[in-house]
Enzyme design. Structure first.
Site, PDB file in Angstrom:
ATOM      1  N   TYR A 175       0.837  -1.204   0.000  1.00 13.77           N
ATOM      2  CA  TYR A 175       0.000   0.000   0.000  1.00 13.77           C
ATOM      3  C   TYR A 175       0.873   1.256   0.000  1.00 13.77           C
ATOM      4  O   TYR A 175       2.093   1.172  -0.090  1.00 13.77           O
ATOM      5  CB  TYR A 175      -0.998  -0.063   1.160  1.00 13.77           C
ATOM      6  CG  TYR A 175      -1.893  -1.265   1.009  1.00 13.77           C
ATOM      7  CD1 TYR A 175      -2.702  -1.415  -0.127  1.00 13.77           C
ATOM      8  CD2 TYR A 175      -1.889  -2.299   1.947  1.00 13.77           C
ATOM      9  CE1 TYR A 175      -3.488  -2.541  -0.314  1.00 13.77           C
ATOM     10  CE2 TYR A 175      -2.683  -3.429   1.764  1.00 13.77           C
ATOM     11  CZ  TYR A 175      -3.472  -3.549   0.631  1.00 13.77           C
ATOM     12  OH  TYR A 175      -4.239  -4.667   0.443  1.00 13.77           O
ATOM     13  N   ARG A 234       3.114  -1.102  10.874  1.00 17.59           N
ATOM     14  CA  ARG A 234       3.205  -2.448  10.293  1.00 17.59           C
ATOM     15  C   ARG A 234       4.150  -2.417   9.095  1.00 17.59           C
ATOM     16  O   ARG A 234       4.052  -1.545   8.235  1.00 17.59           O
ATOM     17  CB  ARG A 234       1.825  -2.936   9.850  1.00 17.59           C
ATOM     18  CG  ARG A 234       1.801  -4.455   9.616  1.00 17.59           C
ATOM     19  CD  ARG A 234       0.427  -4.965   9.256  1.00 17.59           C
ATOM     20  NE  ARG A 234       0.241  -6.335   9.742  1.00 17.59           N
ATOM     21  CZ  ARG A 234      -0.487  -7.256   9.126  1.00 17.59           C
ATOM     22  NH1 ARG A 234      -1.085  -6.978   7.999  1.00 17.59           N
ATOM     23  NH2 ARG A 234      -0.620  -8.473   9.635  1.00 17.59           N
ATOM     24  N   GLY A 239      -4.243 -13.744  12.102  1.00 17.47           N
ATOM     25  CA  GLY A 239      -5.209 -13.161  11.178  1.00 17.47           C
ATOM     26  C   GLY A 239      -6.374 -14.073  10.861  1.00 17.47           C
ATOM     27  O   GLY A 239      -7.353 -14.133  11.595  1.00 17.47           O
TER      28      GLY A 239
END
Length: 373
Positions: A180, A227, A318
């Site tokens: 991202y 992160r 997750g």
């Protein structure tokens, strides 16, 4: 040796009920990019995690690259996120919001009118993006962010972090991983700038550190995490020679800022290259605050090994949290983990979201089915 997994853990000023973190998971239930009651119920069901990190949430309209991901950049968002934080806190949990600007991993059909796809360089990411209007389409070609726009982008993260505290979050995770926007600055394949934000390792890390510093100054470094995904190849992010050097430099600089944690992702359990042990060890040495490791931790033995060895201070899990709302309890009792339904990972509505039962077969939630997709 006592079992650390289920003992309380310290994270800055917070005392977490255990060492298990629910990793951020995109679930695409935020219709109109606004958090809702269904999302509050989903997080409530999972509040037994020591810490929840929310799904990636955009700090600006330009960052909403995916269909139905939430934002946090206006008062409506704040009000609706408050419902989420209140219910998690009421059930004894702690919750950080992950701020994620999708950058070039986007399609214009997923953005509100007047928004645009932005990236460090005008290089289209390989691959496709789901749109509710036309289903899968190639990623949109991004516009290169001009140097004079970067202060505004940084301030969008900072303002979103302030709104996060207003909405009742315990802190913010800055997303600089998985291909991202911020990790697009780190990688020379996606960042081919020739100004002070491109070229050298230090230049490519500059914007990430400006955002981390800005957020930490606004809400306190003890409430700011980040992160990172060294060696990650998600979202068209090929490896490059200075990768380890980049993350060693970041770890050193993030330590100076004093962030409460670094959250390292290793997606080798899903087929990505494993993060070498020496890369993690270098980051561990240079960043001495809390280190969260995530990737493939599905057994207490594996979690315990990471905690007892000192490789990790907290462990994030997750996908198992998707189909096991009572995951912490299942790990504690040795109950088998339920498989997830891949067809409902990103569909709107409660199916495959809030209707997974607990280990004893009881419904995890009491949410009314009146939710309209």
């Amino acid at each position: 040796m006592s079992n650390k997994t289920f003992q309380p853990a310290q994270l800055g000023p917070l005392t977490l009920t255990n060492h298990v973190v629910m990793a951020p998971l995109t679930r695409s239930r935020a219709l109109g990019n606004v958090p809702n009651e269904l999302m509050a119920e989903y997080y409530r069901q999972r509040a037994t995690a020591g810490l929840i990190i929310t799904e990636g949430t955009s700090p600006s309209a330009d960052g909403l690259g995916y269909a139905r991901i939430p934002g946090l950049f206006n008062q409506e968002h704040v009000t609706n996120w408050q419902r989420v934080t209140e219910t998690v806190h009421h059930h004894g949990g702690h919750i950080f919001i992950q701020l994620m600007h999708a950058g070039r991993i986007a399609h214009t059909l997923n953005l509100p009118e007047g928004s645009e796809v932005l990236a460090p360089s005008a290089i289209t990411a390989k691959g496709q993006m789901w749109t509710d209007q036309e289903q899968l389409l190639d990623h949109t070609e991004p516009r290169e962010i001009q140097a004079e726009e970067l202060a505004r982008l940084r301030d969008e993260y900072v303002q979103s972090a302030r709104l996060a505290l207003e909405a009742g979050f315990d802190g913010v995770e800055v997303h600089s991983a998985n291909g991202y926007l911020l990790s697009q600055f780190l990688n020379p394949h996606s960042n081919q700038r020739t100004d002070q934000y491109g070229g050298s390792v230090e230049n490519r890390a500059r914007f990430v550190l400006e955002v981390a510093r800005g957020v930490a100054e606004a809400i306190g470094p003890e409430r700011t995490g980040i992160r990172l995904s060294p060696w990650g190849t998600d979202a068209d992010m090929p490896h490059y020679p200075e990768m380890d050097e980049t993350y060693a430099y970041l770890a050193e600089e993030l330590q100076k800022i004093g962030l409460v944690y670094v959250h390292l992702v290793d997606h080798s359990s899903m087929g990505a290259p494993a993060v070498p042990a020496e890369t993690v060890a270098t980051i561990r040495k240079k960043f001495t605050n809390t280190l969260i490791l995530s990737g493939g931790y599905t057994t207490v033995e594996r979690i315990e090994e990471a905690l007892q060895s000192g490789h990790a201070d907290l462990v994030a899990i997750g996908k198992p949290f998707i189909s096991n709302p009572d995951l912490v309890e299942r790990l504690k009792t040795g109950a088998p983990l339920a498989p997830l339904d891949p067809d409902t990972l990103y569909t709107p509505g409660p199916e495959g979201y809030t209707n997974y039962p607990t280990a004893d077969g009881q419904p995890a939630g009491t949410f009314s089915p009146s939710y309209q997709a």
